[in-house]
Design an enzyme around this catalytic site. Sequence first.
Site, PDB file in Angstrom:
ATOM      1  N   HIS A  17      -6.058   5.980 -13.390  1.00 51.75           N
ATOM      2  CA  HIS A  17      -7.391   6.444 -13.028  1.00 51.75           C
ATOM      3  C   HIS A  17      -7.323   7.162 -11.680  1.00 51.75           C
ATOM      4  O   HIS A  17      -8.275   7.795 -11.250  1.00 51.75           O
ATOM      5  CB  HIS A  17      -8.371   5.267 -12.963  1.00 51.75           C
ATOM      6  CG  HIS A  17      -9.801   5.676 -12.818  1.00 51.75           C
ATOM      7  ND1 HIS A  17     -10.454   5.717 -11.602  1.00 51.75           N
ATOM      8  CD2 HIS A  17     -10.714   6.092 -13.736  1.00 51.75           C
ATOM      9  CE1 HIS A  17     -11.696   6.122 -11.776  1.00 51.75           C
ATOM     10  NE2 HIS A  17     -11.888   6.360 -13.055  1.00 51.75           N
ATOM     11  N   HIS A  56     -20.107  11.022  -7.601  1.00 49.96           N
ATOM     12  CA  HIS A  56     -18.852  10.490  -8.112  1.00 49.96           C
ATOM     13  C   HIS A  56     -17.839  10.163  -7.035  1.00 49.96           C
ATOM     14  O   HIS A  56     -16.779   9.604  -7.327  1.00 49.96           O
ATOM     15  CB  HIS A  56     -18.237  11.509  -9.091  1.00 49.96           C
ATOM     16  CG  HIS A  56     -17.143  10.952  -9.937  1.00 49.96           C
ATOM     17  ND1 HIS A  56     -15.822  11.313  -9.791  1.00 49.96           N
ATOM     18  CD2 HIS A  56     -17.171  10.056 -10.942  1.00 49.96           C
ATOM     19  CE1 HIS A  56     -15.078  10.672 -10.674  1.00 49.96           C
ATOM     20  NE2 HIS A  56     -15.876   9.903 -11.389  1.00 49.96           N
ATOM     21  N   LYS A 100      -6.293  10.074  -9.009  1.00 51.85           N
ATOM     22  CA  LYS A 100      -6.235  11.541  -9.103  1.00 51.85           C
ATOM     23  C   LYS A 100      -5.455  12.058  -7.899  1.00 51.85           C
ATOM     24  O   LYS A 100      -5.817  11.757  -6.753  1.00 51.85           O
ATOM     25  CB  LYS A 100      -7.632  12.173  -9.099  1.00 51.85           C
ATOM     26  CG  LYS A 100      -8.455  11.886 -10.352  1.00 51.85           C
ATOM     27  CD  LYS A 100      -9.314  10.682 -10.160  1.00 51.85           C
ATOM     28  CE  LYS A 100     -10.246  10.478 -11.355  1.00 51.85           C
ATOM     29  NZ  LYS A 100     -10.825   9.130 -11.363  1.00 51.85           N
ATOM     30  N   LYS A 135     -15.820   8.296  -4.039  1.00 53.17           N
ATOM     31  CA  LYS A 135     -15.529   6.871  -3.860  1.00 53.17           C
ATOM     32  C   LYS A 135     -15.019   6.658  -2.439  1.00 53.17           C
ATOM     33  O   LYS A 135     -13.881   7.012  -2.123  1.00 53.17           O
ATOM     34  CB  LYS A 135     -14.516   6.419  -4.904  1.00 53.17           C
ATOM     35  CG  LYS A 135     -15.055   6.569  -6.330  1.00 53.17           C
ATOM     36  CD  LYS A 135     -13.984   6.373  -7.375  1.00 53.17           C
ATOM     37  CE  LYS A 135     -14.585   6.456  -8.773  1.00 53.17           C
ATOM     38  NZ  LYS A 135     -15.184   7.780  -9.049  1.00 53.17           N
TER      39      LYS A 135
END
Length: 753
Positions: free
Chosen positions: A572, A302, A574, A304
């Site tokens: 989106h 996950h 974090k 990026k």
Amino acid sequence: MSSSQIGFLVPLNRNLEEEEEEDTSTPKLPISTGANVIGRSCISISDKRLSRKHLTLIASKNGSADALVEGTNPVVVASGNRRRKLRTGEKAIISDGDTLELIPGHYFFKYVTMAREKCGENGNSMDTLSTESNEGSLSRKRMRQVTEDEAFARKLLAEMDNDALVEERSLVTVKSGYSRASSSSIPSADKDAEAIRHFSVPYDKSPLTFRLLQVKGLPAWANTSSVSIRDVIQGDVLIAVLSNYMVDIDWLLSSCPTLAKIPHVLVLHGEGDGTLDHMKKNKPPNWILHKPPLPISFGTHHSKAMLLVYPRGVRVIVHTANLIHVDWNNKSQGLWMQDFPWKIQKDLSKGCAFENDLIDYLSELKWPEFTANLPALGSFNINSSFFKKFDYSNAAVRLIASIPGYHKGSNLKKWGHMKLCSVLQECIFEKEFQKSPIAYQFSSLGSLDEKWMIELASSMSSGSCDDKTPLGSSKPLIIWPTVEDVRCSLDVPYDSNYETIRKKETWFCYYAVMRLFTYHGQKQVIYLLGKKGYAAGSAIPSPQKNVEKEFLKQYWAKWKATHTGRCRAMPHIKTYTRYNGQNLAWFLLTSANLSKAAWGALQKNNSQLMIRSYEVSSNYPYQQYLKAVIFRHRGVPSLHHRMPSSIKLGVLFLPSPPVNRHCGFSCTDNGSPPKNECGLSEESKWKRTKLVTLNWEGNRSSDSSSEVVVPLPVPYELPPKPYSSEDVPWSWDRRYYKKDVYGQVWPRHVPAA
């Protein structure tokens, strides 16, 4: 009756029917020629979400009126079948029979002119006034068209002026460093409401901060200094390593043509079999696809990030967006990057904390080694050790990663929240941050308990003051959109992929369905079908059973992003931070959501950290929705939701001690020195950095003798405002019967296939 009165605002019920006088506490509101202020002061409603001056109706003698939004909350104007949402400062023409909805609160009013009132009293008057009515209708239409054209022209001129002003300020700021335009040239309201307008990043300081991604549909000022994927992947790239969860290879190649010209591309992904098959068939021949192995079954990759190798060095990028259209165009996202030069021969064995963290992380991905022949540089085996050949000594951030597994002994503080704890323990902070609050902001919430929340807060409270006393713990707040935020969220046009499905019904139907079997299943359906109101909440995929736990009520705080123009662009991104007012002790930009799976949980008397790889919740609640997407395809298995919580990566911004740090090296600017010999002035290199938000009111143009002020574009406002008793946190599997601003309920009704 006053001779200047020309009509009323008549209260309506939720079925848009006029309420009987005995059934409503809100009487008709008289409207006179000139300005009429509408708000809580004249409407018998105790709802404080309704502004005292919500809007002004400027009525003319012919019965038409200008509706100007004065408050911070929007107004929806409905005229026939046409609906238009007005935000602060926007105006529209209304005429007899049009309705107004004051948001939030669902308060409806119909605008009725005196002519209608008289016609209601005497039906025969319609015959005698028919000619006048027709002429009046044509006159109103002509006047409305002229006024709308004038308003549109004024808006275009204002945007052009704003863009010119932003460009002018950017030129000044790049020369002088971080600054805010002088207070004499900016209205105070503009400074408060549009702070990002004045955010400009000189290249030599860009690694000290981060950028927001551009969002389509926002005014130009809200995208000041924001970036697109083409701004990131550019220049003479020799090798590209793209690490992500979701990868839309068709969009990626069309949006960033540079990728097709790169000799070696490695894509690390978390896609399922259906999408992977399509990627294999459509990737350029020189691309390598790799799904990192996971120690626990059913996990996902996950993180990026991107690594771009140039003849002059390497660019390291950490961000929060999947490699798909909507994540790079329609969501609140963040990105950090910094360029690093090749090491000189005598320094090849030297390392630093950033290098150690990066190589440890890359080693866990275990990609298939390949050989690359780099012009004028030689032939190299491309593995994790290859990236030791670059000089990271001037890295502006620390890396914080999460790797699934059971970590103990020397690895206990290597990953997850224990890594963050370890780094913060090494830092010295200003006394003002002692007992200061912490904010958690993310896009997906795991299944939490009070014990673990205390465990996480303890790690995030680490660090000491100048006098060696600990910062101490503090109650965190969770910044999370309310149902009302999602209901009124940004409208995004249909994705072109949906048209491919609708028109061709080719392999892409199967491709779309297979994506539904991964974590982003529901999100991808709605991405394909367009995003309006409630549908934007698919980017915040947390189930009701996780969100509505009683103990979480004390943590909820509102997503408010007026100063960056992103109130309606659902997050989106974090982030986690410790702050005092507009000053930041530290700030973490990451792909980690708030879950044990992402951050890890201590076990065995705190001697072991377990980072899970997945979490399963209830069955997918939108199988009827799937039938509308897959058309002729049948046999859809039951679907489950997996929390994306395996391999994570983030960057931690810290107030640096006074060390000699240069950040001006560029891989793409051939005019800059090949080593880190440019950047801050010699005097500034030895100053401590001070982290602040965009709403910080100090003077950025003249740094003090002891510190350099670094503004971070934190997208939400600090301190966050706690939920009121009427606010409800968004959960994506709950039913919402109150229509959103586009007339939809949730889940949407989809006819059977």
